[in-house]
Design a protein around this motif. Sequence first.
Motif, PDB file in Angstrom:
ATOM      1  N   GLY A  54       0.875  -1.315   0.001  1.00  0.00           N
ATOM      2  CA  GLY A  54      -0.005   0.077   0.140  1.00  0.00           C
ATOM      3  C   GLY A  54       0.688   1.214  -0.119  1.00  0.00           C
ATOM      4  O   GLY A  54       1.997   1.256  -0.068  1.00  0.00           O
ATOM      5  N   ASN A  55       0.267   2.357  -0.101  1.00  0.00           N
ATOM      6  CA  ASN A  55       1.137   3.501   0.006  1.00  0.00           C
ATOM      7  C   ASN A  55       0.676   4.359   1.119  1.00  0.00           C
ATOM      8  O   ASN A  55       1.364   5.667   1.149  1.00  0.00           O
ATOM      9  CB  ASN A  55       1.151   4.442  -1.222  1.00  0.00           C
ATOM     10  CG  ASN A  55      -0.583   4.941  -1.674  1.00  0.00           C
ATOM     11  OD1 ASN A  55      -1.280   4.547  -1.313  1.00  0.00           O
ATOM     12  ND2 ASN A  55      -0.377   5.658  -2.597  1.00  0.00           N
ATOM     13  N   LYS A  56      -0.001   4.068   2.136  1.00  0.00           N
ATOM     14  CA  LYS A  56      -0.612   5.226   3.174  1.00  0.00           C
ATOM     15  C   LYS A  56      -0.151   4.207   4.672  1.00  0.00           C
ATOM     16  O   LYS A  56      -0.118   3.301   4.680  1.00  0.00           O
ATOM     17  CB  LYS A  56      -1.802   5.328   3.101  1.00  0.00           C
ATOM     18  CG  LYS A  56      -2.625   5.868   1.771  1.00  0.00           C
ATOM     19  CD  LYS A  56      -2.029   7.304   1.612  1.00  0.00           C
ATOM     20  CE  LYS A  56      -2.561   8.023   0.531  1.00  0.00           C
ATOM     21  NZ  LYS A  56      -2.573   7.253  -0.808  1.00  0.00           N
ATOM     22  N   ARG A  57       0.156   5.294   5.532  1.00  0.00           N
ATOM     23  CA  ARG A  57       0.236   4.883   6.990  1.00  0.00           C
ATOM     24  C   ARG A  57      -1.096   4.467   7.436  1.00  0.00           C
ATOM     25  O   ARG A  57      -2.024   5.051   7.218  1.00  0.00           O
ATOM     26  CB  ARG A  57       0.739   5.996   7.668  1.00  0.00           C
ATOM     27  CG  ARG A  57       2.277   6.589   7.549  1.00  0.00           C
ATOM     28  CD  ARG A  57       2.602   7.791   8.100  1.00  0.00           C
ATOM     29  NE  ARG A  57       2.451   7.462   9.505  1.00  0.00           N
ATOM     30  CZ  ARG A  57       3.129   7.759  10.671  1.00  0.00           C
ATOM     31  NH1 ARG A  57       4.452   7.619  10.018  1.00  0.00           N
ATOM     32  NH2 ARG A  57       2.773   7.693  11.773  1.00  0.00           N
ATOM     33  N   LYS A  58      -1.212   3.279   8.080  1.00  0.00           N
ATOM     34  CA  LYS A  58      -2.334   2.777   8.610  1.00  0.00           C
ATOM     35  C   LYS A  58      -2.890   3.524   9.655  1.00  0.00           C
ATOM     36  O   LYS A  58      -3.930   3.725  10.108  1.00  0.00           O
ATOM     37  CB  LYS A  58      -2.352   1.215   9.022  1.00  0.00           C
ATOM     38  CG  LYS A  58      -2.131   0.530   7.585  1.00  0.00           C
ATOM     39  CD  LYS A  58      -2.201  -0.898   8.103  1.00  0.00           C
ATOM     40  CE  LYS A  58      -2.196  -1.897   6.795  1.00  0.00           C
ATOM     41  NZ  LYS A  58      -0.904  -1.535   5.800  1.00  0.00           N
ATOM     42  N   ASP A  59      -1.875   4.098  10.384  1.00  0.00           N
ATOM     43  CA  ASP A  59      -2.407   5.143  11.794  1.00  0.00           C
ATOM     44  C   ASP A  59      -2.731   6.370  11.311  1.00  0.00           C
ATOM     45  O   ASP A  59      -3.194   7.161  12.253  1.00  0.00           O
ATOM     46  CB  ASP A  59      -1.054   5.173  12.734  1.00  0.00           C
ATOM     47  CG  ASP A  59       0.026   5.777  12.189  1.00  0.00           C
ATOM     48  OD1 ASP A  59       0.003   6.073  10.728  1.00  0.00           O
ATOM     49  OD2 ASP A  59       0.930   6.185  12.979  1.00  0.00           O
ATOM     50  N   ALA A  60      -2.914   6.520  10.233  1.00  0.00           N
ATOM     51  CA  ALA A  60      -3.328   8.043   9.671  1.00  0.00           C
ATOM     52  C   ALA A  60      -4.806   7.899   9.105  1.00  0.00           C
ATOM     53  O   ALA A  60      -5.325   8.843   8.854  1.00  0.00           O
ATOM     54  CB  ALA A  60      -2.385   8.590   8.713  1.00  0.00           C
ATOM     55  N   ASN A  61      -5.149   6.826   9.299  1.00  0.00           N
ATOM     56  CA  ASN A  61      -6.919   6.650   8.727  1.00  0.00           C
ATOM     57  C   ASN A  61      -7.670   7.493   9.955  1.00  0.00           C
ATOM     58  O   ASN A  61      -7.664   7.489  10.959  1.00  0.00           O
ATOM     59  CB  ASN A  61      -7.353   5.312   9.178  1.00  0.00           C
ATOM     60  CG  ASN A  61      -6.768   4.189   8.016  1.00  0.00           C
ATOM     61  OD1 ASN A  61      -6.830   4.707   6.793  1.00  0.00           O
ATOM     62  ND2 ASN A  61      -6.275   3.430   8.616  1.00  0.00           N
ATOM     63  N   PRO A  62      -8.430   8.619   9.185  1.00  0.00           N
ATOM     64  CA  PRO A  62      -9.303   9.307   9.993  1.00  0.00           C
ATOM     65  C   PRO A  62     -10.517   8.503  10.740  1.00  0.00           C
ATOM     66  O   PRO A  62     -11.000   7.697  10.316  1.00  0.00           O
ATOM     67  CB  PRO A  62     -10.320  10.262   8.766  1.00  0.00           C
ATOM     68  CG  PRO A  62      -9.249  10.253   7.561  1.00  0.00           C
ATOM     69  CD  PRO A  62      -8.434   8.965   7.693  1.00  0.00           C
ATOM     70  N   PRO A  63     -10.457   8.849  12.073  1.00  0.00           N
ATOM     71  CA  PRO A  63     -11.444   8.067  12.739  1.00  0.00           C
ATOM     72  C   PRO A  63     -12.755   8.309  12.500  1.00  0.00           C
ATOM     73  O   PRO A  63     -13.784   7.264  12.855  1.00  0.00           O
ATOM     74  CB  PRO A  63     -11.300   8.930  14.156  1.00  0.00           C
ATOM     75  CG  PRO A  63     -10.694  10.091  13.999  1.00  0.00           C
ATOM     76  CD  PRO A  63      -9.662   9.849  12.750  1.00  0.00           C
ATOM     77  N   GLY A  64     -13.431   9.258  11.713  1.00  0.00           N
ATOM     78  CA  GLY A  64     -14.665   9.305  11.163  1.00  0.00           C
ATOM     79  C   GLY A  64     -14.738   8.683   9.844  1.00  0.00           C
ATOM     80  O   GLY A  64     -15.679   8.746   9.231  1.00  0.00           O
ATOM     81  N   GLY A  65     -13.861   8.017   9.373  1.00  0.00           N
ATOM     82  CA  GLY A  65     -13.882   7.434   8.091  1.00  0.00           C
ATOM     83  C   GLY A  65     -13.253   7.927   6.971  1.00  0.00           C
ATOM     84  O   GLY A  65     -13.007   9.451   7.193  1.00  0.00           O
ATOM     85  N   GLY A  66     -13.318   7.517   5.926  1.00  0.00           N
ATOM     86  CA  GLY A  66     -12.696   8.328   4.738  1.00  0.00           C
ATOM     87  C   GLY A  66     -11.282   7.932   4.138  1.00  0.00           C
ATOM     88  O   GLY A  66     -10.406   7.346   5.239  1.00  0.00           O
ATOM     89  N   PRO A  67     -10.532   8.142   3.296  1.00  0.00           N
ATOM     90  CA  PRO A  67      -9.395   7.908   2.863  1.00  0.00           C
ATOM     91  C   PRO A  67      -8.411   8.592   3.876  1.00  0.00           C
ATOM     92  O   PRO A  67      -8.545   9.666   4.342  1.00  0.00           O
ATOM     93  CB  PRO A  67      -9.279   8.487   1.332  1.00  0.00           C
ATOM     94  CG  PRO A  67     -10.723   8.275   1.093  1.00  0.00           C
ATOM     95  CD  PRO A  67     -11.542   8.821   2.186  1.00  0.00           C
ATOM     96  N   VAL A  68      -7.131   7.973   3.987  1.00  0.00           N
ATOM     97  CA  VAL A  68      -5.974   8.642   4.414  1.00  0.00           C
ATOM     98  C   VAL A  68      -5.926   9.948   3.897  1.00  0.00           C
ATOM     99  O   VAL A  68      -5.706   9.913   2.615  1.00  0.00           O
ATOM    100  CB  VAL A  68      -4.760   7.558   4.464  1.00  0.00           C
ATOM    101  CG1 VAL A  68      -3.681   8.456   5.153  1.00  0.00           C
ATOM    102  CG2 VAL A  68      -5.280   6.558   5.397  1.00  0.00           C
TER     103      VAL A  68
END
Length: 355
Positions: A53-67
């Motif tokens: 993948g190309n994103k940090r998993k810990d950067a997922n917005p808590p309200g949902g939606g893409p990083v």
Amino acid sequence: MKTVTKLPVIDCDVHNQLRSGKDLLPYLDEPWRSHAAQFGIPGAGLPYSSPIGNKRKDANPPGGGPVGSDPAYMLEHYVHPFNVEYALLCSDSFISASGLADADYAAALCRAYNDYVLAEWIPQSPKYKTYMCIATQDPEQAVREIDRIGPHPDIVAVSVTGGSRMPYGQRFFHPIYEACERHGLPLVMHPGAEGAGIFNPPTAVGHVTNYLQWHTCLSQTFMAHLVSFVCDGVFEKYPNFKVVLCEGGVTWLPPLLWRLDKNYKALRSSVPWLKRLPSEYVRDHIFITTQPIEEPDNPKHLAAMFEMFDAENMLLFSSDYPHWDFDDPTKILRWLPEDKQRKIFSENARKLFRL
């Protein structure tokens, strides 16, 4: 234990995203709005995918939606904790609009994105500034877009991708650079679509097999564009124009300039418009972002490379947040003296982008 000084940071490569393509619809002109509503926002179609993948998993917005799609969460997760004075936003998607075959649609998408980020990201915090996107297929439309919103105080540069159908120094693109110079805006070249859409293959020998090779060979593209900028006389023609090479590596620069200077001395008759050594134009007009910086096993080797070019004045800090190869500003380059760290982490960018 020695305390690490938390220097102020101007991050020159922070990636924001749309929550979905629907975010762009209110800002699109017809007939493109109807096209996008029915078929979705088109992409250039990079033929490689990262196995991690190309994103940090810990950067997922808590309200949902893409990083990278939630401006409030980006402030909470990255900007405030890391003492980021300014986060310069670079679109994950729309820098690749130049890879679309339809130049008019590409220009419309860039206009819509620029209006979207000014309306929905910039008001969230004075720490956000943005690079505007342009589509390079039609320089006349690109110039109109630079003239339209280039004067906005929160737009600090014009961004394009490294993917192209010709080297960026060629005269086809010169009207864009004239407009950038007129508005005092640097051009930021960022990778992401090399080999996609209508662009040339990503290496000099064609398409490679996988993402590992594509990612490793990105520096080839930056070298070719840099040599073209210099040898096609862009910096002689536009003496106040600056270029930022973003996310293309760093340590390839000294040997490339040695080779270019050496060849220039013998072959200068082919570029009679140049008044100085190529390396002198580069020193005055080119900036390079730190991420992803090459990290040899022996740190002394990287320090030696920094001595081979004007690193303290040419480097700009970038984290690449929220991508997988994010660089933590509290951890990288801590072996440098603090005065040089301060230049790289904030002062060079402050001067270049007039912050």
